[in-house]
Design an enzyme around this catalytic site. Structure first.
Site, PDB file in Angstrom:
ATOM      1  N   HIS A   1       0.854  -1.199   0.000  1.00 37.31           N
ATOM      2  CA  HIS A   1       0.000   0.000   0.000  1.00 37.31           C
ATOM      3  C   HIS A   1       0.882   1.240   0.000  1.00 37.31           C
ATOM      4  O   HIS A   1       1.943   1.248   0.632  1.00 37.31           O
ATOM      5  CB  HIS A   1      -0.882   0.019   1.264  1.00 37.31           C
ATOM      6  CG  HIS A   1      -2.067   0.907   1.131  1.00 37.31           C
ATOM      7  ND1 HIS A   1      -1.984   2.264   1.368  1.00 37.31           N
ATOM      8  CD2 HIS A   1      -3.326   0.655   0.738  1.00 37.31           C
ATOM      9  CE1 HIS A   1      -3.175   2.804   1.153  1.00 37.31           C
ATOM     10  NE2 HIS A   1      -4.009   1.851   0.761  1.00 37.31           N
TER      11      HIS A   1
ATOM     12  N   ASP B   1      -7.992  -5.290  -0.034  1.00 38.57           N
ATOM     13  CA  ASP B   1      -8.487  -6.157  -1.122  1.00 38.57           C
ATOM     14  C   ASP B   1      -8.163  -7.626  -0.917  1.00 38.57           C
ATOM     15  O   ASP B   1      -8.669  -8.473  -1.662  1.00 38.57           O
ATOM     16  CB  ASP B   1      -7.880  -5.676  -2.457  1.00 38.57           C
ATOM     17  CG  ASP B   1      -8.396  -4.298  -2.811  1.00 38.57           C
ATOM     18  OD1 ASP B   1      -7.587  -3.376  -2.930  1.00 38.57           O
ATOM     19  OD2 ASP B   1      -9.626  -4.157  -2.904  1.00 38.57           O
TER      20      ASP B   1
END
Ligand code: SDX
Length: 428
Positions: free
Chosen positions: A306, A363
């Site tokens: 991320h 996700d």
């Protein structure tokens, strides 16, 4: 006394203001840099550049903190609902009973699409990706509200917001039904937001879908956890389009397109495809991990890493627990969940990922729940878009309500210097 940063360029000293946020984040305000120095800054992927000051969502990537209008995501996940959180993000406060009633009634009043919009669905091939349909139909449905294009709409922003938030759900469900050759199922005014969506997705004429409370709650949680995430790629896109004073629907349609990319919202679909590939190959994931570490493979471990979180994504933690709960309640054992857990254990012990602070993100587990609910994998990113809609609406509103210059980044040109036209007979 204003705090300043000093910049020395070509032997000259320049002072630039320091701006500090409410959570102690610090920035150097370079708004006057080019006028003062003739220089601009360059920042690949905007990893060091703040595009705005915002009061909506706070993330601390090092601590793994996420708060919507100051409220920790963990508290909202445990106690709130997607529609309450949508109101919190868009209007800056959790709704009282009267406000929640009014907002809910507005969503119900705006849940239908103009019947003429349905003809657009006929033009799509059955295998059209629902993200393409979603973006196209958001703009198509806006054509029935010409008042969107005038500034007078601003004083009834709540109607605009409710209209978009409600219709995006109907468009998504209709897109799914079309892809399966099924008749469209209309929304039911007595059903709440997420239950109504599941009804439109899975009911059949004269036989309503069995709305299990744990399924409705699990999808509502997925929407809630995706509701906003400060200046991510798609939200920054919405703000970019809003800065030109385009209407809310056009800005949201642009956000859908940015979200579609596999490095962003498309990752939840890519995670499931990766887990299915590992399952089919009989591998325990180690081949995939090796490929993800090999720069030449062009592969990445989808659902990991991320730009902001250099710690565990707090949403991933919540979703991982919800995964276990939902699969237990539905008496489903999914081999892909076992593969996902094994993959996570292996990755969190692998120096390549540890050194780069690559942890599971939102996700990684969300697709497992959606698969358990019966959402097809090609609809996963559409679920993300429905969830993110309140965040896009809140950021659009913030751009419209604060003096915002049109977003127009600069560049450093590296192309050919002065050149001249050559007639075709002289060209090589
Ligand atoms: C979302 O921004 C948001 O807030 C997004 C989001 C939201 O709510 O809106 O949180 C939602 O988009 C989550 C991210 C979903 N995407 C994925 O899961 C795709 C896989 N992850 C990546 O591609 C990547 O981690 C990103 C895109 C998420 C972040 O990319 P960055 O910040 O540009 O990181 P990078 O490409 O500079 O990588 C840094 C290093 C590189 O190695 P080195 O060059 O330093 O040797 O880490 C490596 C990368 O190769 N790396 C990975 C990796 N992610 C980064 N290596 C293998 N697998 C990965 N997943």
């Amino acid at each position: 006394m204003e705090k300043t940063a000093e910049l020395i360029l070509d032997g000259k000293s320049y002072k630039l203001p320091i701006i500090e946020g409410s959570e102690g984040e610090r920035s150097v305000d370079i708004s006057s840099l080019r006028n003062q120095t003739g220089y601009i800054t360059l920042d690949d992927g905007y990893g060091n550049t703040g595009s705005c000051q915002s009061q909506i969502t706070f993330i601390d990537g090092e601590q793994g903190i996420l708060r919507y209008r100051g409220i920790p995501i963990e508290e909202l996940a445990e106690k709130s609902t997607f529609i309450e959180v949508a109101h919190l993000l868009i209007f800056g406060k959790l709704p009282n009973s009267a406000e929640l009633r009014r907002f809910s009634d507005l969503l119900t009043a705006n849940e239908l699409l103009n019947e003429a919009v349905k003809y657009h669905f006929e033009g799509f091939p059955p295998n059209a990706h629902p993200m393409a349909i979603l973006s196209a139909m958001i703009n198509a449905s806006s054509c029935f509200f010409p008042e969107l294009l005038t500034s007078e709409m601003r004083d009834s922003f709540v109607v605009q917001a409710a209209r978009l938030l409600s219709k995006v759900r109907t468009i998504a469900a209709f897109a799914y039904r079309k892809s399966r050759g099924l008749p469209a199922i209309y929304p039911k005014p007595d059903l709440k937001y997420t239950a109504n969506f599941l009804h439109m997705m899975f009911s059949i004429p004269y036989q309503d879908y069995d709305l299990k409370p744990e399924v409705v709650k699990a999808l509502d949680l997925i929407f809630l956890l995706h509701a906003d995430h400060e200046q991510n790629c798609s939200t920054a896109t919405v703000r970019m389009v809003a800065s030109s004073r385009a209407n809310l629907f056009a800005s949201a349609a642009a956000g859908v397109c940015a979200l579609w990319g596999p490095l962003h919202g498309g990752a939840n679909q890519a995670v499931l495809e990766m887990l299915e590939e590992i399952h089919k190959s009989g591998d325990d994931g180690s081949k995939f991990i090796a490929a993800a570490k090999d720069k030449n493979s062009g592969k990445r471990l989808m659902g990991f890493g991320h730009r902001v979180y250099k710690n565990y994504d707090p949403r991933a933690k919540i979703i991982k627990k919800a995964c276990d709960d939902v699969l237990t309640k539905l008496h489903i054992s999914d081999p892909l969940l076992d593969i996902a857990k094994h993959l996570e254990d292996a990755v969190l012990r692998d120096s390549y990922f540890v050194e780069r602070k690559l942890y599971p993100n939102v996700d990684f587990y969300s697709g497992i729940i959606m698969r358990a609910i019966g959402i097809p994998v090609e609809m996963f990113t559409v679920m993300f878009a429905i969830g993110r809609m309140p965040g896009w609406i809140a950021n659009y509103k913030e751009v419209m309500e604060t003096p915002t210059r049109i977003y127009r980044p600069r560049q450093i040109y590296t192309g050919p210097t002065l050149n001249h036209y050559t007639e075709i007979k002289d060209r090589k």
